[in-house]
Design an enzyme around this catalytic site. Sequence first.
Site, mmCIF file in Angstrom:
data_model
loop_
_atom_site.group_PDB
_atom_site.id
_atom_site.type_symbol
_atom_site.label_atom_id
_atom_site.label_comp_id
_atom_site.label_asym_id
_atom_site.label_seq_id
_atom_site.Cartn_x
_atom_site.Cartn_y
_atom_site.Cartn_z
ATOM 1 N N LYS A 1 0.842 -1.194 0.000
ATOM 2 C CA LYS A 1 0.000 0.000 0.000
ATOM 3 C C LYS A 1 0.877 1.242 0.000
ATOM 4 O O LYS A 1 2.013 1.213 0.462
ATOM 5 C CB LYS A 1 -0.932 -0.023 1.207
ATOM 6 C CG LYS A 1 -2.009 -1.092 1.099
ATOM 7 C CD LYS A 1 -2.677 -1.340 2.402
ATOM 8 C CE LYS A 1 -1.866 -2.297 3.241
ATOM 9 N NZ LYS A 1 -1.792 -3.650 2.649
ATOM 10 N N THR A 2 0.361 2.289 -0.520
ATOM 11 C CA THR A 2 1.100 3.556 -0.590
ATOM 12 C C THR A 2 0.349 4.598 0.218
ATOM 13 O O THR A 2 -0.870 4.527 0.379
ATOM 14 C CB THR A 2 1.248 4.030 -2.041
ATOM 15 O OG1 THR A 2 -0.055 4.248 -2.566
ATOM 16 C CG2 THR A 2 1.977 3.022 -2.877
ATOM 17 N N GLY B 1 0.486 8.922 1.965
ATOM 18 C CA GLY B 1 1.036 10.256 1.901
ATOM 19 C C GLY B 1 0.517 11.107 3.022
ATOM 20 O O GLY B 1 0.191 10.633 4.110
ATOM 21 N N VAL C 1 -3.405 4.773 -0.606
ATOM 22 C CA VAL C 1 -3.870 4.049 -1.779
ATOM 23 C C VAL C 1 -3.708 2.563 -1.490
ATOM 24 O O VAL C 1 -2.648 2.123 -1.054
ATOM 25 C CB VAL C 1 -3.079 4.426 -3.038
ATOM 26 C CG1 VAL C 1 -3.512 3.574 -4.218
ATOM 27 C CG2 VAL C 1 -3.270 5.888 -3.370
ATOM 28 N N ASP D 1 2.316 19.789 -11.646
ATOM 29 C CA ASP D 1 3.178 18.995 -10.767
ATOM 30 C C ASP D 1 3.622 17.728 -11.492
ATOM 31 O O ASP D 1 3.453 16.616 -11.000
ATOM 32 C CB ASP D 1 2.444 18.646 -9.472
ATOM 33 C CG ASP D 1 3.382 18.017 -8.451
ATOM 34 O OD1 ASP D 1 4.598 18.214 -8.586
ATOM 35 O OD2 ASP D 1 2.903 17.331 -7.546
#
Length: 1221
Positions: A192-193, A195, A200, A448
Amino acid sequence: MTLRLDTSLKRGASRNIPPIPTFSSVSNENLSSSPYTSSSYYSSNCESLDSIGDISIDSSVYSSSEIEFVGNGDKKKNFINNNNNNNGNKYDFSNLLETPKLKFSPSTGRTKNNNNNNNNNINNNNYKKNDNQKKNFKYIEDNESDYLDDENDEENVDIDLSILNVNFKIINENNSQNNNNNKYQINNNMQKTGGRNGSVFFVNNNNNSNNNNNNNNNNNNNNNNNNNNNNNNNNNNDNSNNKNNFKNNNTSYTHNSNKNNNENKNTFAIKQQLVSTPKNKLSQTYREKVILEHLNILIESNKACNFPKLINWYKAAPTSNLSNVNNNNSNNNNNNSNNNITNSRYGSNYEDIYDDNYYDEVDDYDSGKEEEESTKTITKTITTTTASIKPNIQYMHLILEYANMGTLKEYGKDNNFEFTISQMKSLLFQVIYSLAISQKEFEFVHNDLHFGNVLLTSFPVDKKYIVYQDKLDNGEFNNWIVGGDFIVKISDFGLSRIKLPSNEIIYNQRNDRSKEFCFYSDLYSFSSLLNKIKIKESPSSSSTTSTSTSQVLIKSDSDSSSSASSSSSSSSSSSSSSSSSLPKSKNKSNRSKDNQSKLDPEKRLLTKLKKSMKDLPPYKLLDHPFFDSLKVCPNDCLPLNSIRISTNGIVPKEFPKPLSPIFEKNNIISIPSSPISTTTTTFPTTPTIKSTTKKISKTIVIPSSPSLALPPNLSVKSPFAPPSKKQLQQYQQQQKQQTISMFKYDDEEEKEEEEKEKEKEKEKEKEKEEEGEEGNIPKEKLILKMTPKPYIFIHHFSPNSLGPLSPPSSTSSTLLGALSQEKFEKKQRQIQDSEKVNKNEEENQTKDDADNISPPLPHAIKKSIYNNKNNHQKISTNTIIKTPIKAPIKTITQIPTETPNKIPNKTISQSNPVIIRDETPQKGIPFEKKVVSTPLIYKERPHFVFLKKAKLSSNSNNKENIINFHNNNNNNNNNNNNNNNNNNNNNNNNNNNKDSYNEKGNATSYCNGDDDDDDFKIDHKENVVSGFLIEKDHEFIGDKENSKEKQKVSKRVQDKAWQELNAFLRKNPTQGVSRIKSTDYPALSDLFPKKKRCSENNFVFEKEKKQEKENKEKENKEKEKKQLEKQKQLEREKLEKDRLEKDRLEKEQQEKDCLEREKFLENERLEKEQEREKLEKEIKILVVSKKNRTNPLQKDYDRYIKKVGSSLTEKRASKPMNDNI
């Protein structure tokens, strides 16, 4: 400001697209979910994903116009409301701004659909917030970095996102009975990611599951409470297995992406984000959802495929009452969750770092600031003892397409940031095209764009290429075929800007700059990152990077061994290797040079592309020469195995024709795979060289029956026969020249330009020499330029000039008096007319007169020279002798009887022709009446020429001026003797006569010679009758004193002078006009004395001397100026040195003064200390004396007190001494 694409991308029916189906709104009643899994999620209107049905996601999604979601009633739903079409209505944010009815427990991940469920009986006292408790995600970057994100993203929210970390085993154990009912299941084998404000995770879609709408909510809630501890305790044991599974899985989907493509269809990425301001329609999460919806329009309309597809979205909020959780279990759970988090994907805005130059964002809310303040107070008032969370906290969930190869950053690290040229082309083209089409349709700016926001996915199993097509105005198509290893997906639109069809702009409010449309900002930042990527230099790299659609590839003879095998294998591999691969030579050095010669041009084009990415818009970069090789269609590219993209959204029937290579020994000639069936066809031509190919095509005749052995991998037969060796050799030479011109280095181009400039300069110099600027005279014109220096002009004229004027010949020198080709014809007509008149007059004359009259000059030359070789004859010319005098000149071959009236008291000698100036005055030309005669003497052969001075005779007896031969032979009779006597008399009379010339010096004179013919002998080539005359610039003198001065000159000097002239003329016999400096021939300068400057009979060169004086004066002035400047510089240097010395001395003096002052102060301080010591001693003595009732030092004590100061006096005044003291 809208960007109009006029060249490559054409505006078509961009807005006329089919509606995009999506989920409809369903009531929240009777919805069920699984208790432990996060597999059952609901849309914004609380629709369950179980009711969605099967989602058909196939490789054909890029070429289809609709996606069908089969659900309850098999209805097609619209992703964007019909009100959001291009009807001028604004975007409907009502669905986004609604508060979600779906609830979930942040500690256990249980989802609940009922707000009326009151769990007041649950004891929440055991749940406490730990200050050191880690969240379920970690920050990729440091906390100190400035993020331009929405407010409250950095607030510490006491929410455990354990919904992402539910163990797969526990799901299977606790839901073994209900696994078939789970539509989506979390894939815990994939990392899993996370921030700053969300995470996510990845889920799998079970296509074989049955739809069961009835679930037991009570059992689910009980199981949730009972198994929470088991879930948290087992995470420790299973996390290590998950890591190993991820490593194995990661390598499998990156390197074997095609094999796992079927699994990827059922895998989705869910991006979970905290909605910081739920009532702000321009919040970051809402912006990203809106942008993804509109970019899906491009995907569904076949205009782009380089953006991740938004499958669905929903909002959810945590429950108001949390379940009982032990502190230890929660800590263990959080620690385990952090081990599974890696770099952000699909949501790199969590780690976005911006420069400090960006402006801060200011939030403007539609509903006021009360709700904003409430969210702030809620997040800040959460304490360690309370676990209740207010319903204002919401989470947005975006279900996105899964990218199995990770980010470009991860892919580059695995490969040490080394890419091949074909990979760089596919990467850059896909990025540039996606930005170009999105800017065209929506004025999209990413704001970005970096390697972390570029995702890579593998091609579907049945797809191999992406075919981009752009229809031009003339009906043709621009085609780009992109193949390779991956498809690019640009992600993370949290900071992006887009313009909706209703002209409403969605942008980041905290950055006002993002509201403006800047077409180059994305590529500008992305191009600076491309310097990290290195280009591989492998010998097996394909040669398609340098080929064009009609180019013919020819190999060298040394590569015959590997030509067939390498090209046949490469044609079936991929688009980048569709042509022949680079040959393997025996010598490694030669192989490296060949590779560099083919790769260096591509590298140079790549550097040029990087520079142009900072200035040009994306749509112009598509036509860059770096992408020319993408226009070549490989052999295995077919409509079935390609993803087709069109700029206008309409996929055309036309498909680019592939090229099939034909092998003949060492050569490869690329031709269309389906040529026209004709008996005679032309040789394949190149677009650059047309003339050479036309010549070759005329000589080639190809039979209808093929006689060529095709390679085994090729199934397409060609009716072309191989050309002959001679034709191939010719074509090889042409192709080498073409390849050299195509792959020129910058240095070589500069060298060629310099060579071309040098050649042009040489041609100009030649033209100047022909035009007379260098002293030569062109063949068609005779221009005599006067120069300030004392040059001697030597005029040559050919035998043709003695008769009628004719154009110059290549053998003879330039004609004297010839002006141009047109004037030649006019003069010839005039002379022919005059000759006719003269012939009629000659027939009427008597025999005596006929003896005195000379025949036509060509006949005279033959008669007098060739028949009488031993005799000396004097022949006079009938032609113009052009002089540099500005006044026009008339020539008279036979002067009529009227001419003596115009020239009174003067007659012309019989042996001299006459040149008379026009009497009509002209502007700028002095009116003069002058007569000049020029005799020419020929001896034995026409290449011997003698000069005599022209003289005037004052014989009044000669009523008619007649031109005769002047014979010096003894064989001549009385007539000749009489003529000699007359000439002697004329000479005596002419001594008093002056030959007047132009005052400005534009005159001619003829050098005197003695009667001896040997004095002026000049040798020339045979068959060239040429004479010369010597003339001077500036002022020219007459005859009065000239004879006396020339008598003083010895014969030796004259002999030397004429010998020098003779040598010069031998070297340059055909030169039209040559300049001889007096310095080069000093003997000639003695012929022209310079003693008498102001007299009429000397050569005066006042202008030259004036110029010399002026030049000398200028030089002297310049020298004086330079000397003065040097003196001034020396003075300045001296002043500077003096100033520096003064400064140094002053500094030293100041330092000395400071030292002395310090010493003085130290001495004063020491003296004061000594005085104080003395006083103290005296005071002690006084104290002792007081005890003894004596005060001998009273006077001295008072005196010292005055010196010490007022401090002691004040003490004394406050405490006076005793009377005894």
